[in-house]
Write an enzyme that holds these catalytic residues in place. Structure first.
Site, short mmCIF file in Angstrom:
data_model
loop_
_atom_site.label_atom_id
_atom_site.label_comp_id
_atom_site.label_asym_id
_atom_site.label_seq_id
_atom_site.Cartn_x
_atom_site.Cartn_y
_atom_site.Cartn_z
N ASP A 1 1.04 -1.15 0.08
CA ASP A 1 -0.09 -0.11 -0.01
C ASP A 1 0.99 1.06 -0.05
OD1 ASP A 1 -2.41 1.70 0.47
OD2 ASP A 1 -3.42 -0.03 1.09
N HIS B 1 -2.73 3.04 -4.47
CA HIS B 1 -2.14 2.56 -3.26
C HIS B 1 -0.66 2.03 -3.41
CE1 HIS B 1 -5.83 2.84 -0.84
NE2 HIS B 1 -6.45 2.59 -1.84
N GLU C 1 -9.73 2.72 -5.48
CA GLU C 1 -9.14 4.11 -4.98
C GLU C 1 -8.08 4.55 -5.95
OE1 GLU C 1 -10.87 3.97 -0.46
OE2 GLU C 1 -8.93 3.45 -0.87
C1 ACM Z 1 -10.81 -0.90 0.18
O1 ACM Z 1 -11.52 -0.69 1.33
N1 ACM Z 1 -10.35 0.30 -0.33
C2 ACM Z 1 -10.91 -1.91 -0.43
#
Ligand code: ACM
Length: 552
Positions: free
Chosen positions: A188, A259, A326
């Site tokens: 991440d 991420h 995201e």
């Molecule tokens: C997530 O909670 N961004 C998969």
């Protein structure tokens, strides 16, 4: 007679307790263990775990008192490969515990039930003083099999690194609850946690950050200690093998194209160098959705193919998770390189550019006999042909995917994000997100109402997700995960009635015994009455900001 020992969680399909027979069923130092073909690994586990708790050696053979493990095709036909039948019988001078499974996995789940029947002390690592009848079993038959084949927990080890021993312990806790998928969120913005030999800076640089936001992202506080860590490839092999012996599949996640700031901090050329000075980026020290995403270049694809080659070598799982959640499109909108790529590929927009990324790895994984799974954002811009979807923003993504014939794992944040607070008010440690109580989780239904039977067949199962922004160590993870994972395990395994008709009172009654099992295991769960004073961290650390979205 045997009190509460058969208060099983998750509840089995059928449990038939007979009148106490003459004599009794019990384990002792002479109890033998007869492991049929294919069950040798289960026998190894049983000797190691029940051997530690009881002090008994369980020698191989079939003696007067014995445990017998078998793979039985008729159990498979009725209850599936993970189903089992457990029966205990006793007479004056002999007793038998027979565990027959649809496969070795079924035998393993049956042995988990046996452990529950033996009482909370069966969860200890050494025998404690008890009377001679301590390891008695009720005369009974249990017939059982899971509702879903995918019963998972996702653990984020990127936001806070969880040392290897804590991961192994987490696998023990999954096994004790008959959960069989460990979704390992390894990368991440805040850290890269798996050694990749051909790209060493991913962990040399990407596994460490200088400081960490302390609490909710709007908190003014910082923990100024450096934080980090990673698993070597041998650590990963050990974790995967340990999971396999517990019939748990480890699904690795390498999150792309968002991420990714930790990877970009390690290799600045992976980022959108024509719009940001990626060489100035460090591993991220705070929370939220990060704008620094991968550049859509051939070089980036080649880099990640190298990463995934090593990942495939480490993880035998059919499914490989590529994240996809995201991914803000702002940098791609500004980047001449990204815009040229969109034109050259004839794509409509940046969403399709994201799909192009995912489709590439869908094909790449399929050529290697694997399958891609991603968060439900991978639906935006068109779903890759073989992709499966982790539906996290609610049911909707999962419904769309299932109706289009794609496999789905249901994990809506409104229901099964265990980082979210388990009670209203400010007493929860660092309270974030939606309030989801033990009862809320118990009433979660993975298959949304109204789904056609064809689409419902694509719901592989369900998983609970644990993001660790506000969980800096194993105690905090324990607190968020338990007791709610016990309720989740019953949702995933047991054939429960419709949500509103579920007997939560009965579940709570069984939980009074289950808490004692968790105590014996040393799990620092949230007590039913609420956090103990030492567990509370009230105030600015976690209080959500009025009107803010419910994530951290
Ligand atoms: C997530 O909670 N961004 C998969």
């Amino acid at each position: 007679m045997h009190g509460d020992h058969h208060e099983l969680i998750p509840a089995p399909r059928g449990l038939d307790v007979r009148d106490p027979s003459p004599g009794h069923v019990s384990l002792d130092e002479d109890t033998t263990l007869d492991a049929g073909p294919g069950t040798e690994g289960v026998a190894r586990w049983l000797r190691s775990e029940l051997g530690a708790a009881t002090g008994f050696p369980f020698p191989p053979g079939s003696g007067r008192r014995g445990i017998r493990l078998r793979v039985a095709p008729e159990v498979e036909e009725t209850y599936g490969p993970e189903g089992y039948r457990l029966s205990t019988t006793g007479s004056d001078d002999a007793s038998a515990v027979v565990v027959e499974g649809g496969s070795a996995a079924g035998v393993f789940w049956g042995v988990q039930t046996l452990r529950q029947l033996l009482g909370p002390d069966a969860y200890r690592r050494a025998p404690v003083a008890r009377d001679r009848r301590g390891w008695d079993l009720p005369p009974l038959t249990v017939e059982d099999g899971p509702r879903f084949g995918w019963r998972g927990l996702m653990l984020d080890v990127a936001r806070h690194f969880l040392p290897k021993d804590d991961v192994l312990r987490q696998l023990d806790l999954l096994a004790a609850h008959k959960l069989n998928v460990f979704h390992f969120h390894l990368t991440d913005d805040q850290g890269w946690r798996v050694e990749i030999r051909r790209h060493p800076r991913l962990t040399v640089t990407g596994a460490w950050r200088a400081r960490t936001k302390w609490g909710h992202r709007a908190s003014p506080l910082w923990n100024d200690a450096p934080h980090g860590g990673f698993y070597t490839q041998d650590d990963i092999r050990e974790i995967v093998a340990y999971a396999a012996e517990r019939h748990i599949t480890v699904v690795p996640e390498i999150d792309i194209p968002g991420h990714s700031q930790a990877a970009i901090a390690a290799y600045p050329e992976l980022g959108n160098t024509d719009v940001v000075d990626t060489a100035a980026l460090a591993v991220w020290d705070t929370w939220g959705v990060n704008p620094n995403v991968l550049a859509p270049t051939d070089a980036t694809l080649r880099f990640y193919e190298g990463v995934f080659e090593e990942i495939l070598d480490l993880f035998p799982s059919t499914f490989v998770h590529v994240g996809g959640d995201e991914c803000p499109k702002d940098q791609w909108k500004k980047s001449p390189t990204a815009q040229a790529r969109i034109r050259e590929l004839g794509l409509a927009d940046e969403n399709e550019l994201q799909s192009w990324f995912i489709r590439h790895f869908d094909r790449w994984l399929a050529h290697r006999g694997r399958r891609l799974i991603g968060w439900d954002e991978i639906l935006e811009g068109g779903l890759a042909p073989g992709a499966a979807v982790s539906s996290w923003r609610g049911y909707a993504g999962g419904v769309t995917a299932a109706e289009a014939g794609h496999d789905v794992v249901m994990c809506p944040e409104q229901q099964v994000y265990l980082d979210h607070r388990q009670a209203p008010g400010e007493d929860e440690p660092m309270p974030i997100g939606y309030v989801r109580t033990l009862e809320d989780v118990y009433r979660f239904e993975p298959v949304p109402p109204g789904l056609s039977p064809e689409a419902a067949a694509h719901i592989l199962g369900t998983q609970a997700n644990v993001w660790t922004e506000v969980m800096e160590n194993r105690d905090r993870v324990d607190y968020q995960v338990f007791p709610r994972l016990a309720a989740f395990a019953e949702v995933a395994w047991s054939a429960l009635p419709a949500s509103a008709e579920r007997d939560f009172t009965d579940f709570e009654r069984r939980m009074t015994v289950h808490y004692r099992r968790l105590d014996a295991l040393g799990v620092r769960y949230r007590p039913p009455a609420g956090p103990l004073p030492w567990q509370q961290r009230p105030g600015v650390l976690g209080r959500p900001i009025e009107g803010a979205p419910p994530n951290v």
